[in-house]
Design an enzyme around this catalytic site. Sequence first.
Site, mmCIF file in Angstrom:
data_model
loop_
_atom_site.group_PDB
_atom_site.id
_atom_site.type_symbol
_atom_site.label_atom_id
_atom_site.label_comp_id
_atom_site.label_asym_id
_atom_site.label_seq_id
_atom_site.Cartn_x
_atom_site.Cartn_y
_atom_site.Cartn_z
ATOM 1 N N ASP A 52 0.878 -1.159 0.000
ATOM 2 C CA ASP A 52 0.000 0.000 0.000
ATOM 3 C C ASP A 52 0.928 1.225 0.000
ATOM 4 O O ASP A 52 2.074 1.124 0.436
ATOM 5 C CB ASP A 52 -0.871 -0.015 1.258
ATOM 6 C CG ASP A 52 -1.745 1.219 1.371
ATOM 7 O OD1 ASP A 52 -2.414 1.562 0.397
ATOM 8 O OD2 ASP A 52 -1.717 1.843 2.448
ATOM 9 N N ASP B 10 -6.666 -1.561 5.323
ATOM 10 C CA ASP B 10 -6.291 -2.609 4.378
ATOM 11 C C ASP B 10 -6.601 -4.017 4.870
ATOM 12 O O ASP B 10 -6.035 -4.982 4.366
ATOM 13 C CB ASP B 10 -4.794 -2.509 4.066
ATOM 14 C CG ASP B 10 -4.450 -1.190 3.404
ATOM 15 O OD1 ASP B 10 -5.114 -0.837 2.415
ATOM 16 O OD2 ASP B 10 -3.537 -0.501 3.882
ATOM 17 N N ASP C 294 -0.960 -0.499 6.166
ATOM 18 C CA ASP C 294 -0.916 0.141 7.484
ATOM 19 C C ASP C 294 -1.823 -0.554 8.483
ATOM 20 O O ASP C 294 -1.856 -0.177 9.655
ATOM 21 C CB ASP C 294 -1.250 1.637 7.392
ATOM 22 C CG ASP C 294 -2.644 1.891 6.839
ATOM 23 O OD1 ASP C 294 -3.438 0.940 6.784
ATOM 24 O OD2 ASP C 294 -2.927 3.043 6.464
#
Length: 623
Positions: free
Chosen positions: A322, A520, A516
């Site tokens: 990410d 997610d 994080d």
Amino acid sequence: MTKKQKKNLVRIIVSAVLLILAYFLTSFVFEDPAWWIKLLCFLAPYAVIGWDILFKAGRNIANGQVFDENFLMCLATIGAFIIGEYPEAVFVMLFYQVGELFQSCAVEKSRRSISEMMDIRPDYANIESDGELVRVDPEEIKVGDVIVVKPGERIPLDGVIISGNSSLDTAALTGESKPSDAEEGDDVLSGCVNLSGVLNIRVTKEFGQSTVSKILDLVENSSSKKAKAENFITKFARYYTPCVVIAAALLAVIPPLVLGLGWGDWIQRALIFLVISCPCALVISVPLSFFGGIGGASRNGILVKGGNYLEALAKTDCVVFDKTGTLTKGVFAVTAVHPDKCSKERLIELAAEAEFYSEHPIARSIKEACPKETDKGRLGEVKEISGHGVEAIIDGKRVCVGSGKLMEKEGVKWHQCHKTGTTVHVAEEGDYLGHIVISDEIKPDSEEAIKRIKLLGIRKTVMLTGDSKEVGEEIAGKLGLDEVYTRLLPADKVEKVEKLLGERDGKRYALAFVGDGINDAPVLSRADIGIAMGAIGSDAAIEAADIVLMDDKPSKIASAIRIAKRTMRIVRQNIVFALGIKVLVLVMGAFGIANMWEAVFADVGVSVIAILNSMRAMKKTER
């Protein structure tokens, strides 16, 4: 050493002395002693060193658990006594107990490595009552209560500082030795050590929901999730032991009955075969390697939920990231100021004044970049234009701060910026003064982290982001990522990961997703390995991920992969070494080439070497 280990060490020393004494008496004091005198002399050291093994074997047989290492040791040593090999019988048991002590010390060292993480458990919390501090159980503290943490004490619960400032030692959580500063208004986490000032903290989570409680639960349960290699060894030992006992029995019986050979020689070969066949090296060293790997990872601020995840991480060859909060700081900041008709200072000052009342992240970043304190007295009417920006009267003049659309609406001639990021344009009384670029900064060690990951043999690195194509491609280019997908919603990220998983074509490698841990969770769950980074204090991260990195440094990803690969390399070394030596000496024993001393080496000696090798997995990895 523990009390039990010291007790066993004393037994070993006493038995060794008695063995030497028995050998001296039967060789030099008594002249050609009778068999029963020799037996009594050697039974004394055997009883001292072997009574617990005999007891365990008997108890296990009574419970239906016949084929284990205790049974093998008893069968081999009692058999040695029966055929008159008295010194060998005692020495085999003595050396076996030395190996057990060595193994116990190795496991204890590994547990101490984990215990450094477990030391974060708080013993008490201070609350103020009638002007005095009273120690209470942390589990009795409720949300909203105020606790007092003195210098040198560990913060017992998560909370926010309402008064005081100090430096905090977060090494137990992050693996970092450098203290961090904390002051009034800052969030603090349980498990950190207060180094200097007195802190008054308002509790925000009960003990059961606190960071320290979740971490302890994670570490304590990590051993329950075994790797395939561990499960293989468990199943292997279950079938291996009865097979070798049957093989030893056949070795003792068939040659004398079928070929008419002497019973004594073949019984001795069978006993040697039994001693060699003990699976100690495998049964102990493989789980110890994974345990050591998990302990070594925890010392680096990396929490691994089980040996199975360590094994999968070692097979990873595709890492998907990410962007926000993982490779970038996730905090907007002014990265460029481009004035047209004024100084940089005045451009940023006007923009900050106009954004005085706004709490938008972009507005906050402009105000933080302003070198002067904003003055509310300079402001007149302020009008926010949704999706465009803000209009404000500053020192009696109309100032517009916002997007290109706002400039067009006001009839101001403006121009694009060559830099990637969010561009905020500034105009005063219809004159274009310039623009400010705000972007999410790349973390200092992100580029180095990607290089290190690729050096570890990772085939592909991918970045997923909801940001624009321009921003995503610029960051991917700077970091050297192989692929980037932009403008993605959380569901789109899952779809991309599914696609990447489908590209494996049956190949046995794993895909790791690094996020994080807050937004997610679906992707972390779908990937073969979910890694939550910068997850200190994040409940969602600890729950959703398989591996939790307790700080926000991307370099920890490479460290985690390095630890996993090193652990699996040690496991494979132990399996190949232990089985190789076992098979070689078993064949030698069956053909009468190996004696009891070589059999002892094939059992205890190999175990000690394998355990020493396993202990390398506990080392703290270097950058």
